[in-house]
Design a protein around this motif. Structure first.
Motif, PDB file in Angstrom:
ATOM      1  N   ALA A   1      -8.019-111.172 -23.257  1.00 48.36           N
ATOM      2  CA  ALA A   1      -7.090-110.392 -22.431  1.00 48.36           C
ATOM      3  C   ALA A   1      -7.807-109.803 -21.217  1.00 48.36           C
ATOM      4  CB  ALA A   1      -6.450-109.285 -23.261  1.00 48.36           C
ATOM      5  N   ALA A   2      -9.021-109.316 -21.420  1.00 48.13           N
ATOM      6  CA  ALA A   2      -9.786-108.757 -20.304  1.00 48.13           C
ATOM      7  C   ALA A   2     -10.112-109.827 -19.270  1.00 48.13           C
ATOM      8  CB  ALA A   2     -11.071-108.117 -20.830  1.00 48.13           C
ATOM      9  N   LEU A   3     -10.524-111.002 -19.730  1.00 47.31           N
ATOM     10  CA  LEU A   3     -10.856-112.085 -18.801  1.00 47.31           C
ATOM     11  C   LEU A   3      -9.616-112.580 -18.067  1.00 47.31           C
ATOM     12  CD1 LEU A   3     -13.459-114.082 -20.934  1.00 47.31           C
ATOM     13  CD2 LEU A   3     -13.897-112.467 -19.074  1.00 47.31           C
ATOM     14  N   GLN A   4      -8.485-112.669 -18.781  1.00 44.21           N
ATOM     15  CA  GLN A   4      -7.237-113.045 -18.119  1.00 44.21           C
ATOM     16  C   GLN A   4      -6.857-112.042 -17.043  1.00 44.21           C
ATOM     17  OE1 GLN A   4      -3.536-114.586 -19.700  1.00 44.21           O
ATOM     18  NE2 GLN A   4      -4.514-114.761 -21.719  1.00 44.21           N
ATOM     19  N   ALA A   5      -6.998-110.760 -17.363  1.00 42.75           N
ATOM     20  CA  ALA A   5      -6.598-109.716 -16.417  1.00 42.75           C
ATOM     21  C   ALA A   5      -7.419-109.780 -15.138  1.00 42.75           C
ATOM     22  CB  ALA A   5      -6.743-108.343 -17.066  1.00 42.75           C
ATOM     23  N   VAL A   6      -8.680-110.169 -15.249  1.00 45.41           N
ATOM     24  CA  VAL A   6      -9.549-110.220 -14.072  1.00 45.41           C
ATOM     25  C   VAL A   6      -9.439-111.551 -13.343  1.00 45.41           C
ATOM     26  CG1 VAL A   6     -11.934-110.109 -13.257  1.00 45.41           C
ATOM     27  CG2 VAL A   6     -11.166-108.568 -15.072  1.00 45.41           C
ATOM     28  N   PHE A   7      -9.478-112.666 -14.086  1.00 46.01           N
ATOM     29  CA  PHE A   7      -9.593-113.981 -13.474  1.00 46.01           C
ATOM     30  C   PHE A   7      -8.292-114.783 -13.480  1.00 46.01           C
ATOM     31  CE2 PHE A   7     -13.847-112.902 -15.059  1.00 46.01           C
ATOM     32  CZ  PHE A   7     -14.585-113.032 -13.891  1.00 46.01           C
TER      33      PHE A   7
END
Length: 423
Positions: free
Chosen positions: A330-336
């Motif tokens: 979820a964190a990686l999706q939110a950023v990238f």
């Protein structure tokens, strides 16, 4: 020697100092290779170092697999006088530090005595040494306990022994933040370089593959109970069942770039461009999954002066449990964005190396920049499509790598993110 026991939340990004901290040397001790190039070759070949524990009988425990270093001969790496006073992990640390100093062509005896510091990370210190001496105390009495037990167990012992072995009297310390520690140590080393220490030996080699250390790790509930080395550690798969413990890591030489080039350093692997650390909120607080990790990533990118699109590859923490994997995705999706950047977790070949894991990921990222190839996430065949990650699996990915993000998470809520770029 200063001691830092935890990495605190990152402060707002400040204007970057003019001093660039660069990595000029790497030393590796891992379950798949006992040097940087041996490790790198095994990694690109997809070699797994995970297997049944051999150092003690694992049958009484619920976890029986580990990334174990099996062919290390300490007499080839450590002076005989140190063998009686050092733990297995300290010997590995000394070997890695020796390789890193040689790789960077740093000769401490030719430098002012306070010009080289040592800042490492640790989760346990010399647990195997401590376990052995406590067993002697219980079975044979206090007269049989080694006097070296007074310091060989201590979590700062690797920093101390590296410093003593090479006569390094510059600013030194140790960071304790579990799996995130390897990045936190490098970040602290960068602060020292920016404040005037020309060279810092940093990173982490860690592990506690002994019955005493094993109980502590198994009790966390983060590790797989599978007995199949090929299926035990499969981060980001729908039925991921946990990680596999391991031992090893990397020691790196961090230098002021101008000073390093002035002395004719053989190579510069890359620049530590940005870093941030955050804490997860207390359990039970209603927040979006991975929010604290996302903040660490965003702040590290901001300090590096980078946009998400500037990152060529992410080296994931890859906890291997559904909840933790979901939060990281979820964190990686939110950023990238969904599948926005290649993601890899080569630690599936070595296991999670306590504080050593993030330092080894950093070393691996630098080698990826050097050679233009991203190692794969082995054993993972069916990534959960709900994570929307562009996971590198199967074979290495040949690509130009100029910038990499390394993500690390420690037990009980540590989050760290570090950006490294080609120099």
């Amino acid at each position: 020697m200063s001691t830092v026991t935890a990495a605190g939340p990152a402060a707002p990004a400040a204007p970057a100092p003019t001093t660039n901290a660069v990595v000029t040397g790497i030393g590796v001790m891992s379950p798949i290779g006992l040097s940087t190039e041996a490790y790198w070759a095994a990694l690109l070949a997809g070699t797994s170092g995970i297997g049944r524990v051999t150092r003690f009988d694992p049958d009484p425990y619920s976890v029986r697999l580990a990334g174990e270093i099996r062919d290390f001969d300490p007499e080839q790496h450590v002076p005989g006088r140190l063998l009686a006073q050092t733990d297995h992990v300290t010997r590995l640390s000394l070997a890695a530090a020796g390789e890193a100093l040689a790789d960077a062509a740093v000769k401490p005896e030719e430098l002012p005595e306070y010009d080289v510091g040592v800042i490492t990370a640790s989760s346990a210190g010399g647990f195997e040494f401590g376990h052995r001496e406590l067993d002697k105390l219980w079975r044979q009495g206090p007269a049989h306990v080694s006097a070296y037990q007074s310091f060989a167990w201590f979590y700062a012992v690797n920093t101390g022994q590296i410093s003593i072995r090479h006569g390094l009297r510059g600013s030194s310390g140790v960071l304790v933040s579990d799996q995130a520690g390897g990045l936190d140590a490098v970040a602290h080393a960068r602060r020292r370089v920016r404040r005037g220490t020309p060279v810092v030996v940093t990173g982490a080699v860690d592990g506690s593959l002994c019955p005493w250390g094993w109980v502590g790790q198994v009790s966390s509930g983060q590790f797989s109970r599978s007995d199949d080395p090929a299926t035990a550690y499969r981060p980001f798969e729908p039925d991921a069942s946990g990680a596999v413990p391991g031992e090893g890591g990397a020691i790196l030489i961090l230098e002021d770039e101008r000073a390093a080039r002035a002395r004719g350093v053989p190579r510069v692997y890359g620049r530590v461009a940005g870093y941030a650390a955050t804490f997860d909120p207390p359990p039970g607080r209603d927040t979006e999954p991975g929010a604290a990790l996302r903040r660490a990533i965003e702040q590290a990118l901001a300090e590096a002066g980078a946009e998400p699109g500037d990152v060529d590859v992410v080296f994931a923490d890859a906890a291997g449990t559904p909840e933790q994997d979901r939060a990281e995705a979820a964190a990686l999706q939110a950023v990238f964005g969904p599948s926005g950047v290649p993601v890899t977790a080569p630690k599936t070949m070595t296991g999670r190396l306590c504080a050593g894991g993030a330092a080894l990921d950093l070393a691996t990222a630098l080698l990826a920049i050097r050679d233009g190839v991203v190692p794969p996430t082995v054993h993972v065949r069916n990534p959960d499509p709900g994570h929307a990650l562009r996971l590198v699996t199967g074979t290495p990915l040949r690509m130009r790598v100029r910038s990499a993000l390394i993500v690390a998470r420690g037990f009980r809520g540590f989050n760290s993110a570090l950006v490294v770029t080609a120099s």
